[in-house]
Design a protein around this motif. Sequence first.
Motif, PDB file in Angstrom:
ATOM      1  N   ASP A   1      39.173  38.449  45.863  1.00  0.00           N
ATOM      2  CA  ASP A   1      40.110  37.363  45.635  1.00  0.00           C
ATOM      3  C   ASP A   1      40.181  37.067  44.146  1.00  0.00           C
ATOM      4  N   VAL A   8      42.446  42.152  47.453  1.00  0.00           N
ATOM      5  CA  VAL A   8      43.149  40.955  46.992  1.00  0.00           C
ATOM      6  C   VAL A   8      44.504  40.876  47.705  1.00  0.00           C
ATOM      7  N   GLY A   9      44.930  39.692  48.070  1.00  0.00           N
ATOM      8  CA  GLY A   9      46.206  39.520  48.763  1.00  0.00           C
ATOM      9  C   GLY A   9      47.375  39.939  47.889  1.00  0.00           C
ATOM     10  N   ASN A  10      47.915  41.122  48.145  1.00  0.00           N
ATOM     11  CA  ASN A  10      48.910  41.708  47.247  1.00  0.00           C
ATOM     12  C   ASN A  10      49.355  43.021  47.884  1.00  0.00           C
TER      13      ASN A  10
END
Lengths: 220, 220
Positions: free
Chosen positions: B66, B119-121
């Motif tokens: 994150d 990671v949010g992506n």
Amino acid sequence: MATLNIKRNVFAENDRIAEILREHFAKNKTFVINIIGSPGCGKTTLLEKTIEHFKGKYKIYTLVGDVQTEEDAVRLREAGGDAKQIITGGACHLDARMIEKEFEESIPKSLDMLIIENVGNLVCPSSYDLGEDHKVVIVSVPEGEEKPLKYPSIFIRADLFILSKVDYLALGGFDKEKILANGKKVNPKIRELCLSSRSGEGMDEWFEWIEESIRNKKNS
Amino acid sequence: MATLNIKRNVFAENDRIAEILREHFAKNKTFVINIIGSPGCGKTTLLEKTIEHFKGKYKIYTLVGDVQTEEDAVRLREAGGDAKQIITGGACHLDARMIEKEFEESIPKSLDMLIIENVGNLVCPSSYDLGEDHKVVIVSVPEGEEKPLKYPSIFIRADLFILSKVDYLALGGFDKEKILANGKKVNPKIRELCLSSRSGEGMDEWFEWIEESIRNKKNS
């Protein structure tokens, strides 16, 4: 260390171009927003409704960033708007040079509003100034309450936080007050707006924010 | 041109480390997945349910990437799992060197499965090999049907596509067959799985996929 310096130079060069763009937009009295949110948070649908709403009243042009496909610009043109797709290829964000190129080639000079829909990404686009008046961050209800804390960079830089897809609140399991409080925790000055492009809830407040901003720009 | 060369070197160095990691994981018979999806697509909730399901049966360790906050690792530990947060600071993806550092410092050597939650992506993480057996891409129903076409890079590289939050299909306005077809259009070999961590629908197929993969790894 070399990489760090190159990164710093990239940002400095971006900021330099962004300032030139900002001066152009100020001279032309064009109100500019840079919309940033995850893939699927509802950016394009919100813009479709916005374009339909202001059609005939304001001259609005939209630049749409995507890694691939022309789809979003096609959707916005079908909604009656004037839109140009920027396909970034691999890049996960728009930068000021891309906007400068469009300023030279495609963006009409007498505009009320320029909307820049950034690449769907909550991380990288936040670092690039595009000469906008405001960055607008969108998070949709299904994404979860902790997003402002996990992606603080964009919340620090944005002036408006749109909580989208509030029609999904009906399904339960989401704490609206908590995400709004998390937004304020990261940026106490951020303005917050809850809406649903699908149900229409909250859209009037969004339209009023735009009208007021366009008026202020004209009078600046 | 200089920037391009530096980028090439970054990827080459990343791939070199990823290959070393892959050899380590092969020697230790550890099955490794790298989960990639947008912020809020349901990665952590899926992992909570997965950890609860396999508790006592398999030894699973999770690395959670994150930009900020320890929240996800805390959630996974509360679900009974062994988890370590990697806070990337500004970086919008995990890279092989971050995993190598954890391999030296925190990852147990006798594991059945290592889960890496990126990671949010949906853009940047797809370019970085982390030494995994499979990349798994997750898109949630509310994100819209066109995501595979707009973010082809991760769909080309992933072996499994999870359509998550299928409980939202009840609200209508989403074409499940269309997004699955778009996934196959970008990568005809991709396996597709529809599930909801909330309702439990489709979870058995996910658990079976993991069990089979762990078995295959042990016998490899």
